[in-house]
Design a protein around this motif. Structure first.
Motif, PDB file in Angstrom:
ATOM      1  N   ASN A  33       0.833  -1.212   0.000  1.00 24.02           N
ATOM      2  CA  ASN A  33       0.000   0.000   0.000  1.00 24.02           C
ATOM      3  C   ASN A  33       0.871   1.267   0.000  1.00 24.02           C
ATOM      4  O   ASN A  33       2.104   1.193  -0.055  1.00 24.02           O
ATOM      5  N   GLY A  36       3.361   1.716   2.768  1.00 25.31           N
ATOM      6  CA  GLY A  36       4.395   0.703   2.541  1.00 25.31           C
ATOM      7  C   GLY A  36       5.343   1.127   1.429  1.00 25.31           C
ATOM      8  O   GLY A  36       6.552   0.916   1.524  1.00 25.31           O
ATOM      9  N   PHE A  60       2.853  11.577   6.845  1.00 29.63           N
ATOM     10  CA  PHE A  60       1.429  11.217   6.878  1.00 29.63           C
ATOM     11  C   PHE A  60       0.807  11.707   8.184  1.00 29.63           C
ATOM     12  O   PHE A  60       1.397  11.560   9.250  1.00 29.63           O
ATOM     13  N   SER A  61      -0.375  12.262   8.058  1.00 28.54           N
ATOM     14  CA  SER A  61      -1.071  12.712   9.262  1.00 28.54           C
ATOM     15  C   SER A  61      -1.797  11.532   9.892  1.00 28.54           C
ATOM     16  O   SER A  61      -2.373  10.697   9.194  1.00 28.54           O
ATOM     17  N   ASP A  72       3.518  -1.101  13.738  1.00 28.56           N
ATOM     18  CA  ASP A  72       3.079  -1.386  12.364  1.00 28.56           C
ATOM     19  C   ASP A  72       4.285  -1.538  11.433  1.00 28.56           C
ATOM     20  O   ASP A  72       4.330  -2.439  10.587  1.00 28.56           O
TER      21      ASP A  72
ATOM     22  N   GLN B   2       0.347  18.357   5.565  1.00 28.31           N
ATOM     23  CA  GLN B   2       0.142  16.926   5.403  1.00 28.31           C
ATOM     24  C   GLN B   2      -1.223  16.676   4.773  1.00 28.31           C
ATOM     25  O   GLN B   2      -2.248  17.069   5.315  1.00 28.31           O
ATOM     26  N   ASN B   4      -1.710  13.455   3.261  1.00 27.20           N
ATOM     27  CA  ASN B   4      -1.863  12.001   3.208  1.00 27.20           C
ATOM     28  C   ASN B   4      -2.181  11.472   4.599  1.00 27.20           C
ATOM     29  O   ASN B   4      -1.558  11.868   5.571  1.00 27.20           O
ATOM     30  N   PHE B   5      -3.133  10.565   4.634  1.00 30.52           N
ATOM     31  CA  PHE B   5      -3.507   9.984   5.917  1.00 30.52           C
ATOM     32  C   PHE B   5      -2.811   8.643   6.098  1.00 30.52           C
ATOM     33  O   PHE B   5      -2.686   7.857   5.163  1.00 30.52           O
ATOM     34  N   TYR B   6      -2.389   8.425   7.313  1.00 26.95           N
ATOM     35  CA  TYR B   6      -1.633   7.218   7.622  1.00 26.95           C
ATOM     36  C   TYR B   6      -2.540   5.993   7.677  1.00 26.95           C
ATOM     37  O   TYR B   6      -3.612   6.021   8.280  1.00 26.95           O
ATOM     38  N   THR B   7      -2.106   4.955   7.010  1.00 27.40           N
ATOM     39  CA  THR B   7      -2.667   3.615   7.221  1.00 27.40           C
ATOM     40  C   THR B   7      -1.475   2.692   7.421  1.00 27.40           C
ATOM     41  O   THR B   7      -0.399   2.958   6.883  1.00 27.40           O
ATOM     42  N   ALA B   8      -1.667   1.655   8.174  1.00 29.65           N
ATOM     43  CA  ALA B   8      -0.543   0.764   8.477  1.00 29.65           C
ATOM     44  C   ALA B   8       0.069   0.224   7.187  1.00 29.65           C
ATOM     45  O   ALA B   8      -0.660  -0.234   6.308  1.00 29.65           O
ATOM     46  N   PRO B   9       1.392   0.293   7.062  1.00 34.38           N
ATOM     47  CA  PRO B   9       2.033  -0.266   5.863  1.00 34.38           C
ATOM     48  C   PRO B   9       1.782  -1.764   5.799  1.00 34.38           C
ATOM     49  O   PRO B   9       1.809  -2.450   6.825  1.00 34.38           O
TER      50      PRO B   9
END
Lengths: 90, 17
Positions: A33, A36, A60-61, A72, B2, B4-9
């Motif tokens: 993603n 990643g 990233f916020s 993570d 910022q 972009n919002f964080y999502t777990a990689p």
């Protein structure tokens, strides 16, 4: 503190917010993603979990605590290692 | 700023060619 880097020069392409990595050493394709992919780009140079967490936290916020982000990234690095895409640097 | 919002990689797919 463990250090990591890409294990080879692999082709990576960004497509609709996802990254596709072509491993020509063992003929695998890996899709990751957006976050990643950002980690993957940073791993062109030696990184630690802390350095990646800091970079990702700045880019990233997020409302989640840094400790969760770090966890993570640790999990993600172990996934990349299992895929043969990164290696430990001693 | 910022945007972009964080999502777990995450590894979404890993398969042999």
């Amino acid at each position: 503190m463990a250090q990591y880097i890409q294990s080879g020069e692999y082709d990576a392409t960004e497509l609709d917010g996802e990254w596709i990595i072509l491993n020509t050493d063992n003929y695998t394709v890996t899709k990751i993603n957006e976050v990643g992919g950002e980690c993957w780009a940073l791993l062109k140079e030696v990184q630690t979990v802390d350095s990646l967490t800091q970079e990702i936290g700045e880019k990233f916020s997020s409302a989640i605590p840094i400790s969760q982000m770090k966890k993570d990234i640790e999990t993600f690095l172990s996934q990349l290692s299992e895929c043969g895409l990164i290696k430990n640097v001693d | 700023i910022q945007t972009n919002f964080y999502t777990a990689p995450k590894v979404l797919i890993h398969q042999p060619i």
